[in-house]
Design an enzyme around this catalytic site. Structure first.
Site: not given
Length: 468
Positions: A184-186, A188, A321-322, A446
């Site tokens: 999961g997020i932590i 990876v 989530l913070a 651009h």
């Protein structure tokens, strides 16, 4: 009844300190209770902030080794000073916690040090580190106690060889190898930190995809990118046990084919998510209820069964989530104040700080299919971006999902350079119900990474030059 305070916040993480500051701004006599010696909770001390400091440091080192040479910059030698890496991280954290101390003083918020537990719905006992106790009374309480690392059956976290992200962020010596349970997020993010500086990293993930809670195309692309960076990834693999060998750890798991496998590394990092920290709060002395996952039960106003007690952040349901907790901190205080605040949980973005970054908001493609919602899809690769080519950040894509009749944005999913910053534009588009075509017609500077969004919006509307 006269009370010591109008509002007492239990926990000083992002949700807690934001709630306290908003309460003070609205004129309430406010206190915040924190059991640790520093403010900021998990995010500031052992989560968001220190992990990003290490991610940035390791990113620079990885670029020196693998990127700057072809840009015409020759570096004779580069090496990791692991002690300085960790010290710099600690300095970043210290600056943030000192900033919170300043904010508490500036807003005249009283900081009460110790572990808080309810004596009843109007009184909170606070036990300090030295064992002394005192009781404070308040008209309102806000539970903002956050979360702690979770584990799985067969894996006991000993904080020595079988560790969590908390210990991983403060290792004394650089390991040579690490096996991470959880993709999961932590998982990876920690894999990225250590792999970039030369640690051999393996990820063992139970589901069939990395970051499985996000759009599946993101997980598939991230798997390809991280594998290319040298991280070993095993999906559809069920961990059976983790053993501390003294100077190493061994993880036993069943692979996708059901075969027994083992990986031995210097450390086993357990990153299987987090669980709410609601034990020891004296909940039983109130009417407040917990659900079967230990989260505080709240209504749509984040109010518990005790009308004067609210809860927010990781202590309640929803993404941990913070920024979700921060929004809820303001929401709760303004609700107490008689205002009518609003949070749209479908507009809260999620971010993964690998490189390239991953960011997402709204429905995933899988969710739209499951709900039977008609949609159209626009994709644009970073490979076709002039800005991405100039910076040699060619991995990834932007995917826009929009309503197939009106063009309203239903979801935006990005894997690519600066995705964490780009997603804010998608949140604005969704919050104010701007169509895919209108988002594609407004001016974009651009060359910028944001032009990948423009082209994905146009692709979703049917006017894109590229639609992969």
């Amino acid at each position: 009844m006269q009370t010591d305070f109008d509002i007492v916040v239990i926990g000083s993480g992002p949700g807690g300190y934001v709630a306290a500051i908003r309460a003070a701004q609205l004129g309430y006599r406010t206190a915040i209770v924190e059991k640790y010696s520093v403010l900021g909770g998990t995010c500031t001390n052992v989560g968001c902030i220190p992990s990003k400091a290490l991610l940035d440091s390791s990113h620079h080192y990885h670029d020196i080794l693998h990127k700057v040479g072809k840009m015409g910059i020759e570096v004779e030698s580069a090496k990791v000073n692991f002690t300085q890496l960790i010290d710099r991280k600690a300095g970043v954290v210290k600056a943030n916690t000192e900033g919170l101390n300043f904010l508490m003083k500036k807003n005249k918020i009283q900081v009460l040090s110790g572990v808080g537990s309810f004596a009843n719905n109007t009184q909170l006992k606070i036990k300090a580190a030295d064992g002394t106790e005192k009781t404070v009374s308040s008209t309102y309480f806000i539970i903002a106690t956050g979360s702690k690392p979770a584990t799985i059956s067969g894996v006991e976290i000993d904080k020595k060889r079988i560790i969590t992200s908390t210990e991983a962020l403060s290792l004394k010596e650089m390991p040579s190898s690490m096996v991470i349970i959880g993709g999961g997020i932590i998982g990876v993010e920690m894999a990225s930190v250590f792999s970039r500086i030369g640690v051999k990293v393996s990820i063992v993930e139970y589901t069939d995809s990395l970051i499985a809670t996000m759009d599946r195309e993101l997980g598939k692309e991230l798997n390809k990118i991280l594998s290319k960076q040298g991280i070993e990834i095993f999906v559809s693999s069920k961990v059976q046990s983790a053993k501390n060998n003294g100077d190493s750890a061994t993880v036993s798991y069943k692979d996708a084919g059901g075969n027994e496998q083992q990986i031995t590394a210097d450390y086993c990092l357990v990153a299987v998510g987090r669980k709410p920290y609601t034990t020891g709060l004296g909940i039983e002395n109130t009417k407040v209820k917990l659900d079967d996952r230990g989260r505080v039960d709240v209504n749509d106003h984040l109010q518990t069964a005790e009308p004067n007690i609210y809860a927010l952040g990781d202590a309640i349901k929803g993404p941990m989530l913070a920024h979700k907790a921060e929004d809820e901190g303001v929401f709760v205080v303004e609700t107490i104040n008689g205002q009518h605040p609003h949070i749209n949980y479908d507009r809260i973005p999620g971010v993964v700080y690998t490189w390239p970054e991953v960011a997402s908001v709204g429905f995933s493609e899988e969710q739209l299919k499951e709900k039977g919602i008609g949609y159209r899809k626009g994709k644009f690769p970073f490979l076709a971006s002039g800005r991405a080519r100039a910076s040699d950040d060619l991995d990834g894509f932007v995917k826009v999902l929009s309503d197939d009749k009106y063009g309203e944005i239903l979801g935006v999913h990005i894997i690519g350079a600066r995705a964490a910053d780009l997603i804010a534009q998608a949140v604005i588009a969704m919050e104010f119900e701007i169509t895919d075509l209108d988002m594609g017609k407004i001016p974009y500077a651009h060359p910028t990474f944001s032009e990948t969004l423009k082209d994905a919006f146009l692709a979703a509307s049917g006017r894109g030059a590229i639609n992969t």
